[in-house]
Write a protein that holds these residues in place. Structure first.
Motif, PDB file in Angstrom:
ATOM      1  N   UNK A  90      -3.816 -15.350 -49.649  1.00  0.00           N
ATOM      2  CA  UNK A  90      -2.629 -16.107 -50.038  1.00  0.00           C
ATOM      3  C   UNK A  90      -1.673 -16.136 -48.844  1.00  0.00           C
ATOM      4  N   UNK A  91      -1.330 -17.343 -48.413  1.00  0.00           N
ATOM      5  CA  UNK A  91      -0.413 -17.526 -47.297  1.00  0.00           C
ATOM      6  C   UNK A  91       1.030 -17.330 -47.753  1.00  0.00           C
ATOM      7  N   UNK A  92       1.945 -17.247 -46.795  1.00  0.00           N
ATOM      8  CA  UNK A  92       3.371 -17.175 -47.135  1.00  0.00           C
ATOM      9  C   UNK A  92       3.807 -18.487 -47.769  1.00  0.00           C
ATOM     10  N   UNK A  93       4.782 -18.410 -48.677  1.00  0.00           N
ATOM     11  CA  UNK A  93       5.307 -19.617 -49.311  1.00  0.00           C
ATOM     12  C   UNK A  93       6.260 -20.293 -48.338  1.00  0.00           C
ATOM     13  N   UNK A  94       5.770 -21.313 -47.643  1.00  0.00           N
ATOM     14  CA  UNK A  94       6.596 -22.037 -46.690  1.00  0.00           C
ATOM     15  C   UNK A  94       6.185 -23.505 -46.669  1.00  0.00           C
ATOM     16  N   UNK A  95       7.057 -24.342 -46.121  1.00  0.00           N
ATOM     17  CA  UNK A  95       6.785 -25.772 -46.045  1.00  0.00           C
ATOM     18  C   UNK A  95       5.922 -26.011 -44.811  1.00  0.00           C
TER      19      UNK A  95
END
Length: 97
Positions: free
Chosen positions: A68-73
């Motif tokens: 799971x990647x970081x929550x970013x745009x």
């Protein structure tokens, strides 16, 4: 006539979308369409914050190993854990605070 960012806000208030889905809904095609939508999402995050709303981000996920990647745009190109390029795009939604 609504601007592209206003249309993105309207769509994201209804349900969650990925960057590719937003580009398709806005009839954007071509090489830079995802990049343009990402830039618009960064501006939309600031716009909705002023209106007392929040842009929620469901993070990107590696379909191979589940990282799971970081929550970013942003749309990651490959997984740092298994190096797979089979990445599920992050999803975005606007909700009231």
């Amino acid at each position: 006539m609504m601007t592209r960012r206003q249309r993105i806000i309207k769509l994201l208030e209804e349900r969650d979308y990925s960057v590719s889905e937003l580009a398709t809904m806005l009839d954007m095609r071509g090489k830079g369409s995802k990049k343009a939508v990402l830039e618009d999402l960064k501006a939309v995050a600031k716009i909705v914050r002023r209106e007392g709303k929040v842009l929620l981000i469901q993070p990107a996920i590696c379909r191979k190993c589940g990282f799971v990647f970081r929550a970013e745009i942003n749309i990651p190109s490959k997984c740092p854990k298994c190096k797979s390029q089979w990445i599920e795009e992050p999803r975005f939604k606007i909700e009231m605070r």
